[in-house]
Design a protein around this motif. Structure first.
Motif, short mmCIF file in Angstrom:
data_model
loop_
_atom_site.label_atom_id
_atom_site.label_comp_id
_atom_site.label_asym_id
_atom_site.label_seq_id
_atom_site.Cartn_x
_atom_site.Cartn_y
_atom_site.Cartn_z
N ILE A 1 -100.78 20.25 -45.32
CA ILE A 1 -100.53 20.04 -46.73
C ILE A 1 -99.09 19.62 -46.99
CG2 ILE A 1 -99.91 22.45 -47.17
CD1 ILE A 1 -101.85 20.06 -49.51
N ASP A 2 -98.18 20.07 -46.13
CA ASP A 2 -96.77 19.68 -46.26
C ASP A 2 -96.61 18.18 -46.05
OD1 ASP A 2 -95.86 22.28 -46.74
OD2 ASP A 2 -95.76 22.70 -44.59
N ALA A 3 -97.30 17.64 -45.05
CA ALA A 3 -97.22 16.20 -44.79
C ALA A 3 -97.80 15.41 -45.96
CB ALA A 3 -97.96 15.86 -43.51
N ILE A 4 -98.89 15.90 -46.53
CA ILE A 4 -99.51 15.22 -47.67
C ILE A 4 -98.56 15.21 -48.87
CG2 ILE A 4 -101.39 15.31 -49.34
CD1 ILE A 4 -103.15 16.49 -47.11
N LYS A 5 -97.98 16.39 -49.18
CA LYS A 5 -97.04 16.48 -50.29
C LYS A 5 -95.81 15.60 -50.05
CE LYS A 5 -96.74 21.00 -50.31
NZ LYS A 5 -96.35 22.38 -50.71
N GLY A 6 -95.34 15.61 -48.81
CA GLY A 6 -94.16 14.81 -48.49
C GLY A 6 -94.41 13.32 -48.70
N ARG B 1 -85.09 15.91 -54.84
CA ARG B 1 -84.71 16.71 -53.68
C ARG B 1 -84.73 18.19 -54.02
NH1 ARG B 1 -80.16 19.35 -52.16
NH2 ARG B 1 -79.73 19.58 -49.92
N LYS B 2 -84.22 18.54 -55.19
CA LYS B 2 -84.24 19.94 -55.62
C LYS B 2 -85.67 20.44 -55.75
CE LYS B 2 -82.12 23.67 -56.97
NZ LYS B 2 -81.26 24.44 -56.03
N GLY B 3 -86.53 19.59 -56.29
CA GLY B 3 -87.93 19.96 -56.40
C GLY B 3 -88.58 20.15 -55.04
N MET B 4 -88.22 19.32 -54.08
CA MET B 4 -88.76 19.45 -52.73
C MET B 4 -88.34 20.76 -52.09
SD MET B 4 -88.13 15.51 -51.47
CE MET B 4 -88.80 15.67 -49.82
N TRP C 1 -88.62 16.49 -44.14
CA TRP C 1 -88.89 15.63 -45.29
C TRP C 1 -87.65 15.46 -46.16
CZ3 TRP C 1 -92.59 12.30 -45.76
CH2 TRP C 1 -93.76 12.46 -45.02
N LEU C 2 -86.84 16.50 -46.24
CA LEU C 2 -85.56 16.37 -46.96
C LEU C 2 -84.68 15.35 -46.24
CD1 LEU C 2 -84.72 20.10 -47.77
CD2 LEU C 2 -85.55 18.36 -49.34
N ASP C 3 -84.70 15.38 -44.91
CA ASP C 3 -83.91 14.46 -44.12
C ASP C 3 -84.39 13.02 -44.30
OD1 ASP C 3 -81.96 13.76 -42.14
OD2 ASP C 3 -83.57 13.64 -40.66
N ARG D 1 -73.84 12.08 -49.80
CA ARG D 1 -73.56 12.15 -48.36
C ARG D 1 -73.32 13.61 -47.92
NH1 ARG D 1 -69.62 11.88 -44.42
NH2 ARG D 1 -70.43 10.92 -42.53
N LYS D 2 -72.70 14.40 -48.79
CA LYS D 2 -72.50 15.82 -48.48
C LYS D 2 -73.84 16.53 -48.33
CE LYS D 2 -70.06 19.90 -50.19
NZ LYS D 2 -69.21 20.45 -51.29
N LYS D 3 -74.77 16.24 -49.25
CA LYS D 3 -76.10 16.84 -49.17
C LYS D 3 -76.84 16.32 -47.94
CE LYS D 3 -75.95 18.87 -53.29
NZ LYS D 3 -75.99 20.34 -53.47
N MET D 4 -76.62 15.07 -47.63
CA MET D 4 -77.29 14.44 -46.49
C MET D 4 -76.90 15.12 -45.18
SD MET D 4 -77.23 10.40 -45.52
CE MET D 4 -77.18 10.02 -47.27
N VAL D 5 -75.62 15.50 -45.07
CA VAL D 5 -75.13 16.14 -43.84
C VAL D 5 -75.84 17.46 -43.60
CG1 VAL D 5 -73.13 17.26 -42.80
CG2 VAL D 5 -72.87 15.02 -43.87
N ILE D 6 -75.96 18.27 -44.65
CA ILE D 6 -76.61 19.57 -44.47
C ILE D 6 -78.11 19.40 -44.22
CG2 ILE D 6 -76.96 19.96 -46.94
CD1 ILE D 6 -76.13 22.58 -44.22
N ASP D 7 -78.75 18.45 -44.91
CA ASP D 7 -80.18 18.21 -44.68
C ASP D 7 -80.43 17.72 -43.25
OD1 ASP D 7 -80.80 19.02 -47.21
OD2 ASP D 7 -81.05 17.01 -48.03
N ARG D 8 -79.50 16.94 -42.74
CA ARG D 8 -79.61 16.44 -41.38
C ARG D 8 -79.58 17.60 -40.39
NH1 ARG D 8 -74.87 12.82 -40.60
NH2 ARG D 8 -73.74 14.76 -40.19
N GLU D 9 -78.66 18.55 -40.61
CA GLU D 9 -78.56 19.69 -39.70
C GLU D 9 -79.77 20.63 -39.83
OE1 GLU D 9 -76.43 19.89 -37.33
OE2 GLU D 9 -75.42 18.07 -38.01
#
Length: 585
Positions: free
Chosen positions: A302-307, A19-22, A31-33, A231-239
């Motif tokens: 390219i973002d979709a490919i990397k994802g 995730r940090k790399g992404m 993609w993080l979400d 879950r804390k990281k998930m909340v912020i990625d969701r927003e």
């Protein structure tokens, strides 16, 4: 289970790093979400019986035993006189109380956190029940325009409540979008549109379902700090994903106005429950979201490919670790049978109350007959069945000869049969531990490891307590027992033909004009309790040789003697003891 927990912790840590790399390569927020779906897969794996999905038909049940075939009781009694199933108890520190205590703590924690979530759910349901339909025409018009703009087929029910300070969405089966009373008096039409789009995007991106799954896993893994952090990281990625989706809809030129709308909902603390998804957030969350808006860029191909590449690669890593997570079973504790030449049978009636498995291999037909596939692939301590190979190694190394008589050192045993000198045949018949331990003591550990590795004997581990084959580090599955016996019989193992012939003679239990039965029992006793019973061997008939392994586990009669009696009953039922192979349909 400890292995599963360690692997699970490692995989979650890997997900954090990825995730940090992404973030560093600036992949879009969506993609993080999406990436957190992989976390759900990881957390679910320990509870999926992956090793037994196709094995249900082979499970041993508690059915009554079939009536014995004619003559079975006499043959069983005769065999009992030939086989001396003698074993010593292994003393282990009983940590059952600790396991039970930890299980109780885990269960108690789940009950507490479940109560907290259920309490929040009841409060949410009460708030929804008290909420009323939105009467303001401007709000209703803007809401329906947003629903139509996003193309939502199932629109949330729009309600207003005096219990909230900002719009929130909730509900999985029946979705709701709640707005605070007086919203139309405090905000412009444009700002209201942004709020509605944000909340509707939550539904469009399936965030309520993701949130419910995250809460469920947090209840199950309440003790694991990485799950809470995830879950804390998930909340912020969701927003962040939701904000990005809104910008895609309203256009990049309106991101400043959208950000100003978010600033009006800065909360000193989370103002809504974990079951609701709102527009606002804490000061730190809003700062992160505004920073993301400032650096927002439109999605590129390219973002979709990397994802997808990252998603698939991480998914493959998780898939490869699945055997270590499933049911807490490590790869070394199971040997998956990959042959297609197997007939899976239901022989539970022969096992009565025993939890056991049976494997039979016909050399002539090149066909396996297996009862309880999961059990046949599970590895257990071989106990005295390893003496077959201990004898072979001793003969190969010249430590003993077929007619060599080893002197008893005078150490008294509970078994009178052990308290005297023994030859190979008598030691095998009476399963004399000291005889085979002496063979192994005259060899270096490295030399023994070389032999065990060349044999590919089970998990090949001999680093446990001595003897390593007696409820210690070495384990093997019933299928592996059968395959090794077949290789031994056909001289495909690294032993001289004379050594193989000598051991074969020592294993002979009974011979008639039609058949010859060879076998070795093994019993594991821990803290004076039988836990592991084996009977392995082969039957020579007029036109075939059939190799078998029967294993019992989990009850006080899980002994080699019981395994031998069950084996005799099955072989008799198939007609093998009279020279045939009648397979039950």
């Amino acid at each position: 289970m400890l292995v599963s927990l360690l692997v699970l912790t490692l995989l979650i840590s890997v997900l954090f790093l990825v995730r940090k790399g992404m973030q560093l390569v600036r992949l879009p927020a969506k993609w993080l979400d999406r990436f957190w779906y992989l976390l759900f897969v990881v957390l679910m794996l320990p509870f999926l019986p992956l090793q037994a999905v196709s094995y249900f038909d082979g499970e041993t049940g508690g059915a009554e035993r079939l009536p014995p075939v004619p003559g079975e009781a006499q043959r069983t009694e005769a065999t009992s006189n030939l086989i001396s199933d003698l074993s010593v108890s292994v003393t282990r520190l009983d940590l059952g109380w600790l396991e039970s205590g930890l299980f109780g703590v885990w269960l108690g924690g789940m009950v507490i956190f479940s109560f907290v979530v259920l309490w929040s759910l009841s409060e949410l349901r009460a708030m929804v029940a008290k909420a009323g339909a939105v009467k303001n025409a401007r709000l209703r018009k803007e809401y329906h325009a947003c629903v139509e703009e996003l193309g939502l087929k199932k629109q949330p029910l729009l309600l207003e409540s005096d219990s909230i300070v900002s719009p929130v969405t909730c509900g999985i089966i029946r979705p709701y979008l709640l707005v605070p009373k007086g919203l139309d008096d405090r905000f412009s039409t444009e700002e209201i549109r942004y709020m509605f789009l944000h909340e509707l995007k939550h539904h469009q991106l399936h965030h309520p379902r993701m949130n419910a799954a995250a809460l469920l896993f947090q209840i199950v893994y309440w003790f694991h700090p990485l799950v809470w952090l995830a879950r804390k990281k998930m909340v912020i990625d969701r927003e962040l994903a939701c904000d990005a989706a809104v910008i895609e809809t309203i256009g990049l030129s309106n991101r400043k106005a959208y950000g100003m709308t978010l600033l009006q909902f800065v909360e000193k603390r989370q103002a809504h429950s974990s079951l609701q998804l709102g527009v606002g957030g804490t000061k730190k969350q809003i700062e992160t979201r505004l920073n993301s808006l400032i650096h927002y860029r439109e999605n590129a191909k390219i973002d979709a490919i990397k994802g997808w590449i990252i998603f698939l690669l991480v998914g493959m890593v998780i898939f490869m670790q699945a055997p270590l997570l499933a049911l807490g079973t490590s790869a070394e504790e199971r040997k998956v049978f990959e042959g297609s030449n197997a007939n899976y049978e239901e022989l539970a009636s022969f096992f009565a109350e025993h939890d056991g498995s049976f494997v039979l291999y016909s050399a002539k037909e090149d066909q396996y007959f297996i009862h309880n596939r999961a059990g046949s692939e599970q590895r257990y301590s071989p106990n005295s069945t390893f003496k077959i190979y201990s004898a072979l190694i001793g003969l190969e190394e010249g430590i003993v000869q077929p007619d060599t008589v080893l002197a008893w050192d005078g150490t008294a045993s509970d078994y009178p049969e052990w308290n005297k000198p023994h030859s190979l045949n008598s030691a095998m018949q009476h399963s004399v531990n000291w005889y085979f331990e002496k063979i192994e003591a005259d060899m270096s550990l490295n030399k023994m490891q070389t032999y065990v590795s060349e044999l590919h004997y089970g998990n090949e581990s001999i680093e446990g307590a001595t003897p390593f084959w007696l409820e210690s580090s070495l384990t093997i599955s019933p299928v592996e027992q059968v395959d090794l016996l077949h290789q031994l019989y056909t001289n495909k193992l690294p032993f001289q033909a004379d050594s193989v012939a000598a051991v074969k003679d020592a294993l002979l239990l009974e011979q008639t004009e039609e058949t010859a039965l060879y076998g070795k029992t093994g019993t594991g006793v821990v803290n004076e309790q039988a836990v592991n019973g084996w009977f392995v061997g082969f039957v020579e008939t007029v036109d075939d040789t059939l190799f078998f392994a029967t294993h019992l586990a989990g009850d006080e009669e899980a002994t080699g003697q019981s395994a031998s009696e069950i084996t005799r009953a099955i072989l008799a039922d198939k007609g093998i003891l009279t020279g045939g192979l009648g397979v039950n349909e």
